[in-house]
Structure formats: structure tokens, C-alpha cells
Design a protein around this motif. Structure first.
Motif, PDB file in Angstrom:
ATOM      1  N   UNK A  54      11.742 -24.246  -2.231  1.00 33.29           N
ATOM      2  CA  UNK A  54      12.484 -24.439  -0.987  1.00 33.29           C
ATOM      3  C   UNK A  54      13.884 -24.951  -1.313  1.00 33.29           C
ATOM      4  N   UNK A  55      14.867 -24.443  -0.578  1.00 35.10           N
ATOM      5  CA  UNK A  55      16.256 -24.884  -0.726  1.00 35.10           C
ATOM      6  C   UNK A  55      16.758 -25.307   0.650  1.00 35.10           C
ATOM      7  N   UNK A  56      17.286 -26.524   0.745  1.00 37.80           N
ATOM      8  CA  UNK A  56      17.740 -27.040   2.038  1.00 37.80           C
ATOM      9  C   UNK A  56      19.251 -27.227   2.052  1.00 37.80           C
TER      10      UNK A  56
ATOM     11  N   UNK B  60      19.334 -22.877  -8.288  1.00 35.48           N
ATOM     12  CA  UNK B  60      18.559 -21.631  -8.293  1.00 35.48           C
ATOM     13  C   UNK B  60      19.393 -20.447  -8.764  1.00 35.48           C
ATOM     14  N   UNK B  61      20.709 -20.553  -8.705  1.00 30.94           N
ATOM     15  CA  UNK B  61      21.534 -19.495  -9.308  1.00 30.94           C
ATOM     16  C   UNK B  61      21.417 -19.534 -10.833  1.00 30.94           C
ATOM     17  N   UNK B  62      21.219 -20.728 -11.381  1.00 31.46           N
ATOM     18  CA  UNK B  62      21.037 -20.858 -12.828  1.00 31.46           C
ATOM     19  C   UNK B  62      19.634 -20.423 -13.240  1.00 31.46           C
ATOM     20  N   UNK B  63      18.627 -20.855 -12.469  1.00 32.71           N
ATOM     21  CA  UNK B  63      17.224 -20.671 -12.862  1.00 32.71           C
ATOM     22  C   UNK B  63      16.519 -19.593 -12.042  1.00 32.71           C
ATOM     23  N   UNK B  64      17.261 -18.614 -11.539  1.00 32.27           N
ATOM     24  CA  UNK B  64      16.698 -17.610 -10.633  1.00 32.27           C
ATOM     25  C   UNK B  64      15.433 -16.971 -11.183  1.00 32.27           C
ATOM     26  N   UNK B  65      15.442 -16.619 -12.460  1.00 35.23           N
ATOM     27  CA  UNK B  65      14.332 -15.850 -13.014  1.00 35.23           C
ATOM     28  C   UNK B  65      13.080 -16.681 -13.249  1.00 35.23           C
TER      29      UNK B  65
ATOM     30  N   UNK C 110      22.769 -15.147  -1.439  1.00 34.91           N
ATOM     31  CA  UNK C 110      21.588 -14.287  -1.552  1.00 34.91           C
ATOM     32  C   UNK C 110      21.902 -13.061  -2.404  1.00 34.91           C
ATOM     33  N   UNK C 111      23.050 -12.456  -2.175  1.00 40.68           N
ATOM     34  CA  UNK C 111      23.420 -11.270  -2.956  1.00 40.68           C
ATOM     35  C   UNK C 111      23.556 -11.605  -4.433  1.00 40.68           C
ATOM     36  N   UNK C 112      24.075 -12.791  -4.733  1.00 39.05           N
ATOM     37  CA  UNK C 112      24.179 -13.222  -6.134  1.00 39.05           C
ATOM     38  C   UNK C 112      22.801 -13.344  -6.769  1.00 39.05           C
ATOM     39  N   UNK C 113      21.857 -13.936  -6.038  1.00 37.68           N
ATOM     40  CA  UNK C 113      20.497 -14.089  -6.557  1.00 37.68           C
ATOM     41  C   UNK C 113      19.848 -12.734  -6.810  1.00 37.68           C
ATOM     42  N   UNK C 114      20.009 -11.817  -5.866  1.00 37.38           N
ATOM     43  CA  UNK C 114      19.369 -10.503  -5.999  1.00 37.38           C
ATOM     44  C   UNK C 114      20.027  -9.655  -7.088  1.00 37.38           C
ATOM     45  N   UNK C 115      21.317  -9.845  -7.303  1.00 35.17           N
ATOM     46  CA  UNK C 115      21.982  -9.137  -8.401  1.00 35.17           C
ATOM     47  C   UNK C 115      21.488  -9.659  -9.748  1.00 35.17           C
TER      48      UNK C 115
ATOM     49  N   UNK D 263      14.037  -8.663  -8.589  1.00 35.45           N
ATOM     50  CA  UNK D 263      12.667  -8.861  -8.113  1.00 35.45           C
ATOM     51  C   UNK D 263      12.493 -10.131  -7.282  1.00 35.45           C
ATOM     52  N   UNK D 264      13.524 -10.950  -7.190  1.00 35.95           N
ATOM     53  CA  UNK D 264      13.386 -12.192  -6.428  1.00 35.95           C
ATOM     54  C   UNK D 264      13.141 -11.865  -4.957  1.00 35.95           C
ATOM     55  N   UNK D 265      12.304 -12.654  -4.308  1.00 32.32           N
ATOM     56  CA  UNK D 265      11.997 -12.453  -2.895  1.00 32.32           C
ATOM     57  C   UNK D 265      12.542 -13.641  -2.106  1.00 32.32           C
ATOM     58  N   UNK D 266      13.391 -13.357  -1.130  1.00 33.79           N
ATOM     59  CA  UNK D 266      13.978 -14.395  -0.285  1.00 33.79           C
ATOM     60  C   UNK D 266      13.158 -14.464   1.003  1.00 33.79           C
ATOM     61  N   UNK D 267      12.442 -15.561   1.176  1.00 33.03           N
ATOM     62  CA  UNK D 267      11.528 -15.716   2.316  1.00 33.03           C
ATOM     63  C   UNK D 267      11.888 -17.009   3.056  1.00 33.03           C
ATOM     64  N   UNK D 268      12.845 -16.952   3.971  1.00 31.44           N
ATOM     65  CA  UNK D 268      13.272 -18.175   4.653  1.00 31.44           C
ATOM     66  C   UNK D 268      12.132 -18.828   5.428  1.00 31.44           C
TER      67      UNK D 268
END
Length: 437
Positions: free
Chosen positions: A106-108, A118-123, A156-161, A165-170
Motif C-alpha cells: 500500500x502507498x499513501x 516503489x519506483x526503486x523496488x518495483x520488481x 503509474x506510467x513509470x512503474x509500468x514502464x 507485469x506490475x498490477x496497480x490495484x488502488x
């Protein structure tokens, strides 16, 4: 003179703090008291408290070496070890996973350091759940999703790039509903259908950004009809699963569930597991009104085993929850009567804990509770002249905050149980925690 650490658990009742998922969730019924049992490695605080009086000015920078290889997973730790290492994650390991089961974080917006982490540790994560949205009934058969202003498209676009395979589920929370609105929803089929359509249409509108939802509503609607609540959740899941985004990845619906049977039991689990994609069991916060661990390991195991005895399809994801926050207890001065609470309580986040360790660098002691598998930070009032009073006095500050070994032990339990791990929340922790995922 040796001062013995005496920590009395169960004597100081604390007022409940109302909140949703996250710090302050100590809002359920009380439990029987437990005494903290110290491990032999940490009971002698004369060793762990010996350190230079010079406070480390800053943490070591990110390292090529993983925290496991740097021998940092120890019961016997002190402020110096934490202050020197808390930002020193392994930068060569950010794309390597240590934990192989599903992960969700979760990110608040109010702990925005999590956005950067999470941009650093996305994978290291399968799901990222930004805590942006709530849904409310605004008129007859009309519902509104609030929080759209928090959507960060570029993030979000940065994470998906970085990790397609990352799933964004707000997360979508059902909060601040009036009794009348709850009653109308539960009594009207048309209202139920409009609610589920609102959530479906929102996902269609933001199809390129979001991959489903994390729903939080079970505790909020706990006093309502279980059959109707199941109906509402199933309707939402079916509507979301209808969305065709021309890929093999369907939209997912994951439900957060309270850890107490009076809120969510095996029947609920069995009924809903046929329709949902996952459950996040809220084991990050022990339902407690007393001074004590945030989330004892044995309690987590007990709760998770209750769900794992059920027969469910293999594709269903079950997440054990981890806290990245803690609790701080400050002794009330002057001391109140014994039948009244003795400590104020407040949540404490990673940066707060670091500032605390700097402030109390020479007077704080960190011990390990080998029953709860959590570290406890204590500060005593050594200004008293009487040595007997020093030895038997209550701490003036007690802090339960996660450590590397407490997180590692919970991930080991999740591995043993073959379940995933969900973190509340990414911005509340210390950077080097992420090496463990």
C-alpha cells in the motif's frame, strides 16, 4: 550498578483509537494480558547499550551487499546499528526477489516517501495499491468515487514502464456512510447494481492505469446483513471481471478482511473465495487495548491457519499483512492512580523512530521479545537518586517498531504457509527493509 529491565504488560489499559487499515487500528476488543519475555541475547542491556556518545550523522549510503550478508539480522541491536544502516539498502539487489510468494504494498499520499521507494523496488512487488479512493452514495441510485485528484498518472506510467507485469490495484474504502445510505443499499437491488456499475465504469475509464481494486468494506458494514454484504461484494467482483481489456490479464478484486471471526469467518471466506481474486488478512495490528507488541508472530500464525484450513481454488491469493509502523507509549506524568491508564499512545513511523533514536541515543535500550518476535525500545528515567527506584521503575517511553529480524521472521512464516505478504504502508518503513522482499 546494573539496572534490570522490567516491562509490565497488561497493567495499563489504553483507550481505543478509531481508524481504518493502518496505524491506530487497535479498535477491537481487548485480550488477556501477556508478559514480555526477553531473549537471553538481549536481556543483558548493559551490552546492547554500550556505544559511543557520538550520534552517527547519517546512514551509510546504499550498498552492493544485501542486509543478510552484512549480518544485520540480529536480536541484539542498538541505536547505532540502526542509525548507520537504515538507508543502506542493497542497490544491486533491487531487481532481485528474496520472497517468492505474491507481494502487495500500500502507498499513501500522506507518507509520500513510499512513492519514491516503489519506483526503486518495483520488481519486488506483484501489486501496488495506492490509497486514493473512497466511494459514497450521493443520491438515489447514484454513487461517486472520491479522491480522483490524487491520481498520479506519470508515477503509474513509470512503474509500468519499469516492470510491465506490475498490477496497480488502488484501494477503495467504504467510509462515512450514513445509516440511511447503508440501509438503502442493503435493501435495494437497483442500488446494489448501480454501486457495482459505478466501480466497473470507473475501471473502464482508467483502463490503462488500473488493474482492479482492493476493497475495504467488511469492517465498515459489519453490523449489516452478511447475506446482503456477500451479495454486494459478489456483484462488484462479477462486474469487474466482465471488463475485457483485450489481454490475458483480467481485472482483479482483492478484499481486505479483519482478523476477528465476529467480523469475518470461514463461511465468509468460503462463500467469497469463489468470486474474488484474493484476500488480505489484516494481521498487521493485534486487536489490543494494552501496551504490547504490534503484531505477535504466534497470533499471525493462528489467524492465518484459520483461513488455510479451508478448501479454496489454487488461484486464490491470500496475503499475510505486515506493519511498517509501530506504537509509542509515553508515561503520563504525574503518575495517575493504578486503575487508570499510565501511558499515552500514538503511532510512530520510520522517520519518527529515527529522530527518536537520535534524541535518546545514549539513554535508549533495545531488547528483543522472543515470544512476539518484535524489538522493544525503552527509555528509563535514570535521574532518580534511589537505585532501587531505578531498578523497579516503569519505562518513561516504550516503543514497538519493526526491525529487520521481525520482518524476516514474518516473511519466513508466510513462506512456510505458502501465502503472500502485504505491507501497510511503504512510506512508513525504513529503506533497508526492502532488501528482505
Amino acid at each position: 550498578m546494573k539496572y534490570y529491565l522490567l516491562l509490565y504488560i497488561g497493567l495499563y489499559f489504553l483507550y481505543q483509537t478509531e481508524s481504518t487499515i493502518g496505524p491506530g487500528d487497535r479498535k477491537f476488543s481487548s485480550r488477556t494480558s501477556e508478559n514480555i519475555v526477553h531473549s537471553s541475547s538481549s536481556s543483558d542491556h548493559s551490552k546492547s547499550s554500550v556505544r559511543s556518545s557520538t550520534i552517527p550523522k547519517e546512514s551509510f549510503p546504499p550498498s552492493e551487499i544485501h542486509v543478510l550478508q552484512r549480518n544485520l539480522l540480529q536480536e541484539n541491536i542498538n541505536p547505532k546499528i540502526i542509525l548507520e544502516n537504515y538507508q543502506s539498502y542493497c542497490y544491486t539487489c533491487v531487481n532481485t526477489r528474496q520472497f517468492t510468494y505474491p507481494t502487495l504494498i500500500f502507498i499513501t499520499p500522506w507518507n509520500n516517501h513510499g512513492y519514491d521507494l516503489v519506483k526503486i523496488f518495483t520488481q519486488k512487488f506483484d501489486y501496488i495499491s495506492p490509497v486514493w479512493f473512497s466511494i459514497k452514495r450521493i443520491d438515489i441510485e447514484k454513487y461517486s468515487i472520491e479522491g480522483i485528484h490524487d491520481i498520479d498518472i506519470k508515477w503509474i506510467e513509470t512503474l509500468k514502464e519499469k516492470y510491465p507485469d506490475i498490477r496497480i490495484v488502488p484501494r477503495v474504502i467504504f467510509e462515512e456512510w450514513s445509516v440511511d445510505n447503508i440501509h438503502v443499499l442493503f435493501q435495494s437491488e437497483d442500488e446494489k447494481q448501480q454501486l457495482s456499475l459505478t466501480l466497473k465504469n470507473f475501471l473502464i475509464e482508467y483502463n490503462h492505469l488500473f488493474d482492479g481494486y482492493v476493497l475495504e468494506l467488511f469492517a465498515q458494514f459489519s453490523s449489516s446483513s452478511k447475506a446482503d454484504l456477500h451479495h454486494i461484494i459478489i456483484d462488484i467482483a462479477e462486474r469487474i471481471h466482465e471488463i475485457d481489456n483485450n489481454t490475458t490479464k483480467k481485472k482483479e478484486v482483492i478484499l481486505t478482511v479483519p482478523p476477528l471471526e465476529e467480523y469475518f469467518d470461514n463461511y465468509d471466506f468460503q462463500t467469497l473465495s469463489e468470486h474474488l481474486d484474493g484476500f488480505i488478512v489484516m494481521t498487521y495490528d493485534f486487536p489490543n487495548k494494552e501496551i504490547g507488541p504490534v503484531s505477535p508472530l504466534e497470533w499471525i500464525k493462528e489467524i492465518m491457519n484459520r483461513f488455510l484450513t479451508s478448501e479454496v481454488r489454487s488461484s486464490i491469493k491470500i496475503f499475510l499483512s505486515l506493519n511498517f509502523y509501530g506504537y509509542r507509549y509515553d508515561r503520563i506524568i504525574p503518575t495517575p492512580p493504578k486503575d487508570q491508564r499510565q501511558y499515552h499512545i500514538r503511532s510512530i513511523l520510520g522517520q519518527d523512530y529515527i529522530e527518536f533514536l537520535k534524541q535518546y541515543y545514549t539513554t535508549s535500550v533495545i531488547i528483543f521479545d522472543n515470544r512476539a518476535h518484535e524489538h522493544i525500545t525503552l527509555v528509563y528515567d535514570y535521574s532518580m537518586n534511589d537505585h532501587h527506584e531505578q531498578e523497579t521503575s516503569k519505562p518513561i517511553i516504550i516503543i514497538f517498531y519493526p526491525s529487520l529480524i521481525s520482518i524476516y521472521d514474518r516473511l519466513q512464516l508466510a513462506t512456510k504457509l505458502h501465502v503472500g505478504a502485504a505491507i501497510w504502508d511503504g512510506g512508513q518503513g525504513l529503506d533497508y527493509f526492502f532488501d528482505l522482499f
